[in-house]
Scaffold this motif. Structure first.
Motif, PDB file in Angstrom:
ATOM      1  N   THR A  29      77.542  14.880  12.201  1.00  9.87           N
ATOM      2  CA  THR A  29      77.441  13.754  13.473  1.00  9.87           C
ATOM      3  C   THR A  29      78.831  14.269  14.064  1.00  9.87           C
ATOM      4  O   THR A  29      79.855  14.424  13.396  1.00  9.87           O
ATOM      5  N   LYS A  30      78.673  13.452  14.897  1.00  9.55           N
ATOM      6  CA  LYS A  30      79.991  14.378  15.777  1.00  9.55           C
ATOM      7  C   LYS A  30      81.180  12.264  16.131  1.00  9.55           C
ATOM      8  O   LYS A  30      80.810  11.652  16.096  1.00  9.55           O
ATOM      9  N   VAL A  31      82.447  13.185  15.995  1.00  7.12           N
ATOM     10  CA  VAL A  31      82.950  11.200  16.228  1.00  7.12           C
ATOM     11  C   VAL A  31      84.122  11.906  17.001  1.00  7.12           C
ATOM     12  O   VAL A  31      84.857  13.006  16.882  1.00  7.12           O
ATOM     13  N   ASN A  32      84.279  11.442  18.067  1.00 11.50           N
ATOM     14  CA  ASN A  32      85.623  11.556  18.898  1.00 11.50           C
ATOM     15  C   ASN A  32      86.811  10.894  18.821  1.00 11.50           C
ATOM     16  O   ASN A  32      86.706   9.783  18.680  1.00 11.50           O
ATOM     17  N   LEU A  33      87.866  12.175  18.530  1.00 10.88           N
ATOM     18  CA  LEU A  33      89.055  11.717  17.411  1.00 10.88           C
ATOM     19  C   LEU A  33      90.346  11.474  19.267  1.00 10.88           C
ATOM     20  O   LEU A  33      90.977  10.358  19.013  1.00 10.88           O
ATOM     21  N   ALA A  34      89.197  11.316  20.510  1.00  8.98           N
ATOM     22  CA  ALA A  34      90.456  10.910  21.551  1.00  8.98           C
ATOM     23  C   ALA A  34      89.918   9.277  21.980  1.00  8.98           C
ATOM     24  O   ALA A  34      91.082   8.162  22.600  1.00  8.98           O
ATOM     25  N   LEU A  35      88.858   8.421  21.345  1.00  6.56           N
ATOM     26  CA  LEU A  35      88.530   7.259  21.234  1.00  6.56           C
ATOM     27  C   LEU A  35      90.281   6.376  20.707  1.00  6.56           C
ATOM     28  O   LEU A  35      90.583   6.215  19.078  1.00  6.56           O
ATOM     29  N   PRO A  36      90.189   5.403  21.294  1.00  6.08           N
ATOM     30  CA  PRO A  36      91.409   4.545  20.450  1.00  6.08           C
ATOM     31  C   PRO A  36      91.077   3.300  19.067  1.00  6.08           C
ATOM     32  O   PRO A  36      91.749   3.907  18.309  1.00  6.08           O
ATOM     33  N   THR A  37      90.094   3.653  19.774  1.00  4.67           N
ATOM     34  CA  THR A  37      89.207   2.975  17.780  1.00  4.67           C
ATOM     35  C   THR A  37      89.424   4.005  16.890  1.00  4.67           C
ATOM     36  O   THR A  37      89.905   3.819  15.756  1.00  4.67           O
ATOM     37  N   ASN A  38      90.120   5.718  16.935  1.00  2.00           N
ATOM     38  CA  ASN A  38      89.854   6.074  15.947  1.00  2.00           C
ATOM     39  C   ASN A  38      91.173   7.113  15.840  1.00  2.00           C
ATOM     40  O   ASN A  38      91.842   7.483  14.896  1.00  2.00           O
ATOM     41  N   ALA A  39      92.022   5.841  16.243  1.00  9.92           N
ATOM     42  CA  ALA A  39      93.888   6.476  15.841  1.00  9.92           C
ATOM     43  C   ALA A  39      94.151   6.612  14.049  1.00  9.92           C
ATOM     44  O   ALA A  39      94.948   7.122  13.815  1.00  9.92           O
ATOM     45  N   GLU A  40      93.225   5.272  13.688  1.00 12.15           N
ATOM     46  CA  GLU A  40      93.419   5.296  12.402  1.00 12.15           C
ATOM     47  C   GLU A  40      92.960   6.569  11.769  1.00 12.15           C
ATOM     48  O   GLU A  40      93.821   7.435  10.220  1.00 12.15           O
ATOM     49  N   LEU A  41      91.744   7.218  11.751  1.00 17.25           N
ATOM     50  CA  LEU A  41      91.376   8.395  11.181  1.00 17.25           C
ATOM     51  C   LEU A  41      91.775   9.694  11.605  1.00 17.25           C
ATOM     52  O   LEU A  41      92.046  10.897  10.649  1.00 17.25           O
ATOM     53  N   VAL A  42      92.635   9.547  13.215  1.00 23.33           N
ATOM     54  CA  VAL A  42      93.258  10.810  13.535  1.00 23.33           C
ATOM     55  C   VAL A  42      94.806  11.091  12.565  1.00 23.33           C
ATOM     56  O   VAL A  42      94.937  11.786  11.647  1.00 23.33           O
ATOM     57  N   ALA A  43      95.355   9.877  12.114  1.00 30.64           N
ATOM     58  CA  ALA A  43      96.327   9.566  10.931  1.00 30.64           C
ATOM     59  C   ALA A  43      95.671  10.352   9.673  1.00 30.64           C
ATOM     60  O   ALA A  43      97.067  10.737   9.101  1.00 30.64           O
ATOM     61  N   SER A  44      94.893   9.747   9.460  1.00 29.92           N
ATOM     62  CA  SER A  44      94.452  10.461   7.741  1.00 29.92           C
ATOM     63  C   SER A  44      94.325  11.316   7.897  1.00 29.92           C
ATOM     64  O   SER A  44      93.988  12.316   6.880  1.00 29.92           O
ATOM     65  N   LEU A  45      93.360  11.533   8.980  1.00 33.95           N
ATOM     66  CA  LEU A  45      92.779  13.999   8.737  1.00 33.95           C
ATOM     67  C   LEU A  45      94.126  14.848   8.682  1.00 33.95           C
ATOM     68  O   LEU A  45      94.919  15.117   8.372  1.00 33.95           O
ATOM     69  N   LYS A  46      95.631  13.681   9.648  1.00 36.12           N
ATOM     70  CA  LYS A  46      96.780  14.685  10.190  1.00 36.12           C
ATOM     71  C   LYS A  46      97.491  14.977   7.973  1.00 36.12           C
ATOM     72  O   LYS A  46      97.350  15.464   8.259  1.00 36.12           O
ATOM     73  N   ALA A  47      97.227  13.681   7.449  1.00 36.46           N
ATOM     74  CA  ALA A  47      98.009  13.163   6.757  1.00 36.46           C
ATOM     75  C   ALA A  47      97.078  14.277   6.175  1.00 36.46           C
ATOM     76  O   ALA A  47      98.218  14.852   4.602  1.00 36.46           O
ATOM     77  N   ARG A  48      95.984  14.319   5.840  1.00 35.63           N
ATOM     78  CA  ARG A  48      95.150  15.321   5.082  1.00 35.63           C
ATOM     79  C   ARG A  48      95.105  17.485   5.470  1.00 35.63           C
ATOM     80  O   ARG A  48      94.876  17.898   4.937  1.00 35.63           O
ATOM     81  N   GLY A  49      96.083  17.600   6.475  1.00 31.96           N
ATOM     82  CA  GLY A  49      96.711  18.283   6.402  1.00 31.96           C
ATOM     83  C   GLY A  49      95.763  19.089   7.472  1.00 31.96           C
ATOM     84  O   GLY A  49      96.095  20.058   8.236  1.00 31.96           O
ATOM     85  N   LEU A  50      95.166  18.173   8.486  1.00 28.42           N
ATOM     86  CA  LEU A  50      93.850  18.993   9.006  1.00 28.42           C
ATOM     87  C   LEU A  50      94.312  18.515  10.361  1.00 28.42           C
ATOM     88  O   LEU A  50      93.822  17.395  11.108  1.00 28.42           O
ATOM     89  N   THR A  51      94.901  18.921  11.344  1.00 29.11           N
ATOM     90  CA  THR A  51      95.485  18.620  12.817  1.00 29.11           C
ATOM     91  C   THR A  51      96.077  19.235  13.744  1.00 29.11           C
ATOM     92  O   THR A  51      95.340  19.410  14.673  1.00 29.11           O
TER      93      THR A  51
END
Length: 83
Positions: A29-51
């Motif tokens: 599954t491919k997820v586009n992190l640039a989409l505004p709707t994925n802002a919370e997901l980006v924050a969650s990934l960053k919190a896990r150290g996936l930056t």
């Protein structure tokens, strides 16, 4: 095993990894992190150290950036679980 590739459209390594997965026959599954709707997901990934993209989550394996050893591990495990 479920494989998710988190990427952005401008990420060259992401496109390279996507091609590697396709050549290896890995369903992902491919997820586009640039989409505004994925802002919370980006924050969650960053919190896990996936930056850094690409980010891969496959079973118990999580990593960010191009890490050839972990990419090979994902491919090997996927092939093993697909048999």
């Amino acid at each position: 095993m479920s494989v998710t590739l988190y990427s952005t459209p401008s990420c060259g390594p992401c496109r390279g990894l996507e091609g590697s997965f396709k050549r290896a026959g890995i369903a992902f599954t491919k997820v586009n992190l640039a989409l505004p709707t994925n802002a919370e997901l980006v924050a969650s990934l960053k919190a896990r150290g996936l930056t850094q993209t690409p980010i891969v989550i496959a079973g118990d394996i999580e990593f960010s950036g191009m890490q050839p050893d972990k990419i090979e591990k994902v491919i090997s495990l996927y092939r093993t679980t697909a048999e």
